[in-house]
Structure formats: structure tokens, C-alpha cells
Write a protein that holds these residues in place. Structure first.
Motif, PDB file in Angstrom:
ATOM      1  N   GLY A 156       0.804  -1.235  -0.062  1.00 15.47           N
ATOM      2  CA  GLY A 156      -0.068   0.136   0.025  1.00 15.47           C
ATOM      3  C   GLY A 156       0.909   1.302  -0.278  1.00 15.47           C
ATOM      4  O   GLY A 156       0.319   2.386   0.198  1.00 15.47           O
ATOM      5  N   ASP A 157       2.187   1.307  -0.244  1.00 12.86           N
ATOM      6  CA  ASP A 157       3.048   2.607  -0.396  1.00 12.86           C
ATOM      7  C   ASP A 157       2.558   3.181  -1.666  1.00 12.86           C
ATOM      8  O   ASP A 157       2.370   2.790  -2.449  1.00 12.86           O
ATOM      9  N   TRP A 158       2.670   4.493  -1.454  1.00 16.26           N
ATOM     10  CA  TRP A 158       2.568   5.229  -2.954  1.00 16.26           C
ATOM     11  C   TRP A 158       3.342   6.680  -2.443  1.00 16.26           C
ATOM     12  O   TRP A 158       3.697   6.986  -1.527  1.00 16.26           O
ATOM     13  N   TYR A 159       3.475   7.361  -3.713  1.00 18.60           N
ATOM     14  CA  TYR A 159       4.011   8.848  -4.090  1.00 18.60           C
ATOM     15  C   TYR A 159       3.054   9.584  -4.794  1.00 18.60           C
ATOM     16  O   TYR A 159       2.577   8.755  -5.656  1.00 18.60           O
ATOM     17  N   ASP A 160       3.325  10.834  -4.834  1.00 16.52           N
ATOM     18  CA  ASP A 160       2.607  11.733  -5.816  1.00 16.52           C
ATOM     19  C   ASP A 160       3.194  12.997  -5.627  1.00 16.52           C
ATOM     20  O   ASP A 160       3.811  13.249  -4.727  1.00 16.52           O
ATOM     21  N   LEU A 161       2.825  13.388  -6.870  1.00 19.08           N
ATOM     22  CA  LEU A 161       3.685  15.002  -7.034  1.00 19.08           C
ATOM     23  C   LEU A 161       2.514  15.633  -7.665  1.00 19.08           C
ATOM     24  O   LEU A 161       1.867  15.268  -8.717  1.00 19.08           O
TER      25      LEU A 161
ATOM     26  N   VAL B 135       4.160  23.216  -5.623  1.00 19.94           N
ATOM     27  CA  VAL B 135       4.151  21.842  -5.880  1.00 19.94           C
ATOM     28  C   VAL B 135       3.959  20.988  -4.534  1.00 19.94           C
ATOM     29  O   VAL B 135       4.595  21.313  -3.494  1.00 19.94           O
ATOM     30  N   GLY B 136       2.948  20.134  -4.530  1.00 20.00           N
ATOM     31  CA  GLY B 136       2.718  19.191  -3.357  1.00 20.00           C
ATOM     32  C   GLY B 136       3.408  17.847  -3.478  1.00 20.00           C
ATOM     33  O   GLY B 136       3.317  17.232  -4.483  1.00 20.00           O
ATOM     34  N   ALA B 137       4.274  17.332  -2.790  1.00 23.00           N
ATOM     35  CA  ALA B 137       4.824  16.273  -2.494  1.00 23.00           C
ATOM     36  C   ALA B 137       4.213  15.332  -1.539  1.00 23.00           C
ATOM     37  O   ALA B 137       4.230  15.738  -0.457  1.00 23.00           O
ATOM     38  N   VAL B 138       3.989  14.139  -2.155  1.00 25.40           N
ATOM     39  CA  VAL B 138       3.187  13.219  -1.039  1.00 25.40           C
ATOM     40  C   VAL B 138       3.897  11.674  -0.822  1.00 25.40           C
ATOM     41  O   VAL B 138       4.286  11.402  -1.920  1.00 25.40           O
ATOM     42  N   ILE B 139       3.883  11.250   0.179  1.00 23.18           N
ATOM     43  CA  ILE B 139       4.516   9.851   0.605  1.00 23.18           C
ATOM     44  C   ILE B 139       3.816   9.160   1.381  1.00 23.18           C
ATOM     45  O   ILE B 139       3.168   9.915   2.516  1.00 23.18           O
ATOM     46  N   GLY B 140       3.271   7.922   1.259  1.00 23.06           N
ATOM     47  CA  GLY B 140       2.209   7.559   2.279  1.00 23.06           C
ATOM     48  C   GLY B 140       2.372   6.080   2.230  1.00 23.06           C
ATOM     49  O   GLY B 140       3.039   5.440   1.211  1.00 23.06           O
ATOM     50  N   ASP B 141       1.665   5.218   3.309  1.00 18.83           N
ATOM     51  CA  ASP B 141       1.791   3.738   3.244  1.00 18.83           C
ATOM     52  C   ASP B 141       0.328   3.253   4.051  1.00 18.83           C
ATOM     53  O   ASP B 141       0.136   3.684   5.011  1.00 18.83           O
ATOM     54  N   VAL B 142      -0.403   2.568   3.212  1.00 20.25           N
ATOM     55  CA  VAL B 142      -1.590   2.026   3.826  1.00 20.25           C
ATOM     56  C   VAL B 142      -1.303   0.648   4.381  1.00 20.25           C
ATOM     57  O   VAL B 142      -0.455  -0.042   3.878  1.00 20.25           O
TER      58      VAL B 142
ATOM     59  N   GLY C 152      16.532  -6.998   0.635  1.00 24.11           N
ATOM     60  CA  GLY C 152      15.427  -7.688   0.624  1.00 24.11           C
ATOM     61  C   GLY C 152      14.488  -7.183   1.831  1.00 24.11           C
ATOM     62  O   GLY C 152      14.494  -6.072   1.915  1.00 24.11           O
ATOM     63  N   GLY C 153      13.495  -8.071   2.009  1.00 23.79           N
ATOM     64  CA  GLY C 153      12.564  -7.477   3.212  1.00 23.79           C
ATOM     65  C   GLY C 153      11.336  -7.824   2.828  1.00 23.79           C
ATOM     66  O   GLY C 153      10.765  -7.882   1.380  1.00 23.79           O
ATOM     67  N   ASP C 154      10.427  -7.813   3.632  1.00 24.63           N
ATOM     68  CA  ASP C 154       8.986  -8.164   3.443  1.00 24.63           C
ATOM     69  C   ASP C 154       8.289  -6.996   3.243  1.00 24.63           C
ATOM     70  O   ASP C 154       6.719  -7.093   3.465  1.00 24.63           O
ATOM     71  N   ASP C 155       8.703  -5.759   3.156  1.00 24.89           N
ATOM     72  CA  ASP C 155       7.912  -4.454   3.013  1.00 24.89           C
ATOM     73  C   ASP C 155       8.347  -3.671   1.805  1.00 24.89           C
ATOM     74  O   ASP C 155       9.459  -3.614   1.459  1.00 24.89           O
ATOM     75  N   ASP C 156       7.272  -3.048   1.087  1.00 25.53           N
ATOM     76  CA  ASP C 156       7.330  -2.435   0.122  1.00 25.53           C
ATOM     77  C   ASP C 156       8.282  -1.090   0.266  1.00 25.53           C
ATOM     78  O   ASP C 156       8.000  -0.624   1.318  1.00 25.53           O
ATOM     79  N   VAL C 157       8.534  -0.240  -0.961  1.00 28.12           N
ATOM     80  CA  VAL C 157       9.383   1.063  -0.565  1.00 28.12           C
ATOM     81  C   VAL C 157       9.003   1.890  -1.762  1.00 28.12           C
ATOM     82  O   VAL C 157       8.766   1.823  -2.892  1.00 28.12           O
TER      83      VAL C 157
END
Length: 693
Positions: free
Chosen positions: A361-366, A374-381, A545-550
């Protein structure tokens, strides 16, 4: 007392029995070999063992050559000679004889060596018996034991292969488990072929080992005369037990296999949920035929492979669907931003520590905003599934909409939290929203349970920037704590703002602060170019590695191509201080002319006067007037009027005879752009005018 012996059963007259009838009844013959004369005497039962009539034997051992082949006689002589030489008293040996009908029989002899007082061997006495049935039983037991051992080994291989298949998450891993040397080689197969059913055809997906590959077509129809096609049609295994059977049953395929010296083959349908999903063939070069047990083992292997293949195919379908969904939820393109270099990256989580990928559920947006901001967004559901990706997509769109409407960062975050709380979901999300004015370098950031941003400075150093935060999105609405404090950062030319999710920072068993320190050091040592830096950070995440997205977003503020002297002026205007207001007007007039904006001087002065007047009339405090000359390829003049009130200005339609209410209409008509920004507990109303360079 009665005499117990008087009532005892009487013993037979010939008890104990003479040895001769005992030996005869057990089909044993005797011999007496005089070593001095060389005579070899045999009784009648011994004659029967050698299949000789008494008149056919003259008492000399050499006469037995008609029944004892020379190799066997030489081996038997060596056994006797060794026993005599070693001083042993007896010996025993098995040897073959040839009966008069030409059949071969096994015979066993035991001899006792009799010596005189000086120890010199004088006679050998012993017995002879037919041992054919005995050895046949022994050979049968040995053969059965060998077969049982081979069956156990095959069963162990099937279990080992099944255990490997249990960890296979895609079709290639299933194939790799089968082609592993512990699989095919231990099953005795020289080559393996496997095909999957696709749209009425069988597509070959595995062929190996490489040195024993089976040539042929890569795609065949199910109705063609090939063994894999046959087992898919009939859903029954096909065991080919000889080259002749192979050549007769499959004349088209057989000529291509002759160089491989195939002697037998087992073709198995791969059936899952009562339908064929493929077929597998094991080809052998050193055996003929299959026992009942071997067939059962191979059929069980085929069933295990079919289940693993179906699981792998379903996993790949789900993964493709999930990744397609996630890619659809993320921005397809990132807009170019004047005065900035942008780099974004996303890395899916490693599913279960394997090479597979998991949804997240990770995401970014501009988000482009008015006034060059400009609005910069980073988030994690929360979560790693398609539901998390779906929630992420909705939340990203909502945040973009709220920001584009012109709401302050705190309001954008609060409304997004309410939206998530009202969704039919139990998920929450962390988020960081940073609104940057690249012309001034002012960045206003709000944080909802997310990790802090980093800033890399022009000299290459990097630090973590603390941003006061609120509860994660969804939770703040649930607990009625929608306050999101705004932190103001300064992003000077040459500085880079880094936003990321915790998958880039956290490691199992490690502290979050330690992870932030490691990331800070990596950024400081990384490439200067933001794209190169983003690639490097994602590469390190891949290696770890790892079990979480980036998710990762880098925003680098470029230095203006040309800076003008006196590019920033500021004046404090207190209410009820006409002199300060006059000074502000003079400052604006002088700056406009010195910066070469004489043609628009009247418009700029009029708009600035309206903004200052509105601030003084509709708020209770003073106003701060800031004038900037911006030149990042597009020469602009920017006016900001800051006050302590959080109330936003409202555009009103003035009445026909009204003298007020026209201020914002005038600003909107004359300026090339305008807007409102939250500044701490107050706000700043700004406008911009394009100037001829």
C-alpha cells in the motif's frame, strides 16, 4: 509309588538312525577322497547330485569334468588347496554343474580334511547336496531386497521433490525443483520434458538436463500423435517399456530420440481439480519396464507436481493482477516542475523472502499547485494485499483533489483522514505531505504518523528534519484528533528533499532511529544527481530484501540561472500606522522600476495596495509585505502579504453602488497568478506578475 519308567513309550529298534538314511532323505551324498591314491569315492546319492550313473564314473576326480565346467573345477580346486595350505580342518563352497540335459544346477560341498600324526593331509571326507533351490530363494530375496531398496529410494526422492515443490511460488521454481540433480538423476531418468496446456495446445516449458534434451516442436496440438498429447486427452499415464514399443506407438517422435538411446519412458498427465493443466515425460536410457510399485510412485509424483504447478500458476496470476492494480493506482507519469529535479521510485516487497513480489500500500505523488508551488506526497496504507492497494489508490486521488482545491496542508491531511475513516475498511495509513514554493524555498510539511523527511544540502551533508506530527490517517478521525501542526522548512537552491516509506529504513530487529541514521549516511554518500541517488537507494533495498515495499520521492531545488541584486525586500506594516503603509508603497514602486517592470508598475502597485489594505482591515494584527524577484528561466515578481489571521479571504461580488468587495476580483484580473498559504498560525496571500526579461 508307581514306576514312572514302566509306563514310558518304548523307543524304536533302529533308534538312533544310521547317518546314511538321514543323508539320503535330505538328498545329500557323501564322498571320500584319498589324497595319496587320488581316488574319489562317492555314494549313490552323490552320483544323483552329479547326475551320473555308477557305470559312468571310474572313481577319478578328472572324470567329473563332464559335469563340472573347467572354470568351476579350477575355482573348487583353489578353495581346497587354500584350506590345506592354511592348515584348516574344513572348507565349503558353491559350484555349478551341468546336467545331462544341459541345464545348470548349483551344488554345495563341505569337506573335512583328515591329517596324520605329522600333520600331513591324507584324506578329505564330506558331503554334497543340490543347492539350486536354496540359492534361487536367496537370489529372489536379494532381488526383492534390491527392489525394495530401489522403491524406498524412489519414494524418498518423491518426498524430497515434493518438499522442494512446496516452496515453489512460480512455474520456473517448479521446473527448477524437478531439474535439480536430486530429482531427475535419482529417479533414474535421463531426460525430462514438461508442457502446459494453453488454448488447446501444449507448450513445452521444460526440457532437460541440457545434455539429454529432447528435440521436437515447442508447441503441439492436443490431437497430435505424441505421448504428451495422448495423456492429456485420456487423463491416463502412458508407460512405454521398450524402444520397440516407442517406435511402434509414436513413429513421428521416435526418430528424434534414437540418438538419446531411450529404452523406456513414463508420460504422466498433470491433473488439478479434475482437468489437465499439462503433462510430463520421464525418459530412461538404462532400463526396460516398470513394476507396479514404480508406476504407483511415478503417478504420485505426477499428482504432486500438478498441485504445485496449479498453485504456482494461480500465484503468478494473482501477482500479475495485484501488480497491475498497484501500478494503476500509482501515478503513470510525474509532471515536470519548473525549478526542480524530481525522482520517484517504487519497489514491491519480497514475498516470504523469495524472489516473488508481494502487493503493498505504499505510494508517492507529485501535485502541481497554483503559483508555481508543488505538493509532494508519500504514504503507506496498512497491509500487503490487493485491498491495501485499492485503499491506497482512493486515498491518493482524494489527497490530490483536496490539495488542488487550494486547502492548506493541515486541512488536506485532516480531510483525507475523515475520508479514510468513512471508507468501508479497517485500514489506516501514514502519510507526509509537503507543499513547496520553489520560488522562495519555503516548504510547509504535515505528518500523519509517518517517518520524518531528510534534506541533503548543497555541500553533500544530510540530516533528518523533525516535523511535528499527528495520528495516522483514519485513526485521527476515529479519535476526533484532526489537528495536524504545520512545520516550515527552508529548501535553498541546491538542496534536496527526500520523502520515503519505512520499508527503506526499517530492518528486522533494528531500531528505527538507527535505520534513519543509516539512511542519512547513505544519502550523504550517494550520487549528486537525484535519479542516480534514487536508483542507488532502491538498489540497496533490493540487495537487503525484506517483506515491506518501498516508495521514494526526491525533490531537488535547482539554483536559478541568474540572480538579480536586491531580489528580496520586506516591510512590516502595523495597523493605524499610515507612515509604514506609505513606506511600503514607496518600496514597491521603487523595486518595480529597478527590476525593469515599469510597464506594469501601476498594476503591481494597485494589487499590492489592495492586499495590504485587506490585511489591515480584516485582521487585528499587522502585516508583513515581502517582494521577490524570481528568475528561474521565467522572470517573475512575487508579492506576499502575511498576517496573523487563519481566516481565508473570500471573493465577494460588490453591489451596483458598492465601494468594497472588489479587491480580490481586482487581484485576480490583474495578476498572472495568486493564492493563499498557511504560515504558522496565520496565512500569506500572494500574487505573481510575469516580467519581460
Amino acid at each position: 509309588m508307581a514306576d514312572r519308567g514302566a509306563s514310558a513309550t518304548s523307543l524304536p529298534e533302529d533308534w538312533p538312525a544310521h547317518p546314511d538314511p538321514i543323508l539320503a532323505l535330505n538328498r545329500m551324498g557323501t564322498f571320500d577322497w584319498d589324497l595319496d591314491t587320488g581316488l574319489f569315492h562317492m555314494d549313490a546319492q552323490a552320483h544323483q547330485v552329479f547326475d551320473l550313473l555308477p557305470e559312468e564314473y571310474d572313481g577319478r576326480p578328472e572324470s567329473l569334468i563332464v559335469r563340472v565346467p573347467r572354470p568351476e573345477a579350477a575355482r573348487l580346486d583353489a578353495v581346497v588347496a587354500r584350506a590345506i595350505k592354511d592348515g584348516r580342518e574344513n572348507y565349503g563352497a558353491y559350484f555349478r554343474i551341468r546336467r545331462r540335459d544341459g541345464t545348470s544346477r548349483w551344488t554345495h560341498t563341505q569337506g573335512y580334511i583328515r591329517r596324520d600324526d605329522t600333520g600331513r593331509p591324507r584324506r578329505v571326507v564330506g558331503i554334497l547336496r543340490d543347492a539350486t533351490e536354496e540359492l534361487a530363494d536367496s537370489e529372489a530375496r536379494s532381488l526383492r531386497a534390491a527392489q525394495d531398496e530401489a522403491f524406498r529410494q524412489q519414494t524418498n526422492v518423491v518426498q524430497a521433490v515434493s518438499a522442494s515443490l512446496a516452496h515453489a511460488r512460480n512455474v520456473q521454481e517448479v521446473i527448477a525443483a524437478l531439474k535439480d540433480t536430486h530429482g531427475i538423476r535419482h529417479l533414474g531418468a535421463a531426460s525430462l520434458v514438461m508442457g502446459l496446456v494453453e488454448a488447446g495446445r501444449i507448450r513445452l516449458v521444460a526440457e532437460g538436463p541440457a545434455y539429454a534434451s529432447v528435440p521436437g516442436t515447442r508447441i503441439t496440438r492436443i490431437d497430435e500423435p505424441y505421448p504428451m498429447s495422448e495423456v492429456v486427452r485420456t487423463l491416463l499415464p502412458r508407460f512405454i517399456e521398450s524402444p520397440e514399443e516407442f517406435a511402434e506407438g509414436y513413429p513421428i517422435l521416435w526418430p528424434h530420440l534414437t540418438d538419446l538411446h531411450i529404452t523406456s519412458a513414463a508420460y504422466l498427465p498433470l491433473i488439478a481439480q479434475a482437468r489437465p493443466i499439462g503433462a510430463m515425460g520421464l525418459l530412461y536410457s538404462d532400463r526396460r519396464g516398470f513394476s507396479t510399485e514404480e508406476r504407483a510412485v511415478l503417478i504420485a509424483l505426477g499428482s504432486s507436481i500438478a498441485q504445485s504447478l496449479q498453485r504456482a500458476m494461480l500465484y503468478e496470476q494473482e501477482k500479475d493482477l495485484a501488480q497491475s492494480l498497484q501500478q494503476a493506482m500509482l501515478p503513470r507519469t510525474i509532471p515536470s516542475v519548473r525549478g526542480a529535479d524530481i525522482a520517484v521510485r517504487y519497489r514491491a516487497a519480497t514475498a516470504g523472502g523469495t524472489l516473488g513480489r508481494d502487493i503493498g500500500g505504499d505510494w508517492y505523488d507529485l501535485i502541481p499547485l497554483p503559483g508555481g508551488r508543488v505538493g509532494a506526497v508519500i504514504g503507506d496504507v496498512q497491509g500487503h494485499d490487493t485491498h491495501a492497494a485499492a485503499v491506497m489508490g482512493q486515498l491518493r486521488i482524494v489527497l490530490r483533489a483536496y490539495a488542488a482545491e487550494g486547502h492548506t496542508p493541515a486541512t488536506v491531511m485532516a480531510r483525507a483522514s475523515v475520508f479514510l475513516h468513512e471508507l468501508d475498511t479497517d485500514r489506516f495509513a501514514t502519510c507526509l505531505y509537503a507543499e513547496a514554493d520553489l520560488s522562495t524555498g519555503v516548504v510547509q510539511a504535515v505528518r500523519a504518523g509517518h517517518i520524518d523527511p531528510l534534506i541533503r544540502y548543497g555541500d553533500g551533508s544530510c540530516c533528518r528534519v523533525p516535523v511535528e506530527g499527528g495520528l495516522p490517517l483514519g485513526l485521527s478521525a476515529e479519535f476526533s484528533r484532526l489537528e495536524y501542526p504545520v512545520s516550515t522548512l527552508e529548501l535553498d537552491p541546491g538542496h534536496t528533499l527526500l520523502l520515503c516509506t519505512d520499508g527503506l529504513v526499517e530492518q528486522p530487529g533494528a531500531d528505527l532511529d538507527d535505520g534513519m541514521r543509516r539512511l542519512t549516511a547513505l544519502v550523504a554518500d550517494g550520487p549528486e544527481d537525484v535519479r542516480g541517488l534514487a536508483d542507488r537507494l532502491i538498489q540497496l533495498a533490493e540487495e537487503r530484501g525484506g517483506d515491506d515495499d518501498v516508495a521514494l520521492l526526491l525533490l531537488h531545488r535547482r539554483a536559478p540561472e541568474a540572480q538579480r541584486a536586491g531580489g528580496r525586500l520586506q516591510q512590516h506594516v502595523a495597523p493605524g500606522d499610515p507612515e509604514a503603509l506609505t513606506h511600503a508603497r514607496h518600496m514597491i514602486r521603487a523595486a518595480v522600476r529597478s527590476w525593469g517592470a515599469g510597464e506594469r508598475a501601476d498594476e503591481i502597485e494597485l494589487v499590492a495596495d489592495e492586499l495590504i489594505t485587506n490585511a489591515l482591515m480584516h485582521t487585528e494584527g499587522s502585516a508583513i509585505v515581502t517582494l521577490r524577484a524570481l528568475d528561474d528561466g521565467d522572470l517573475r515578481l512575487r508579492i506576499e502579504v502575511e498576517d496573523s489571521s487563519s481566516a481565508l479571504p473570500r471573493r465577494r461580488e460588490a453591489g451596483e453602488d458598492g465601494v468594497s468587495g472588489r479587491g480580490l476580483l481586482l487581484v485576480e484580473r490583474l495578476a498572472d497568478g495568486w493564492g493563499v498559504e498557511a504560515r504558522g498560525g496565520g496565512k500569506a496571500v500572494w500574487c505573481e506578475f510575469r516580467l519581460d526579461g
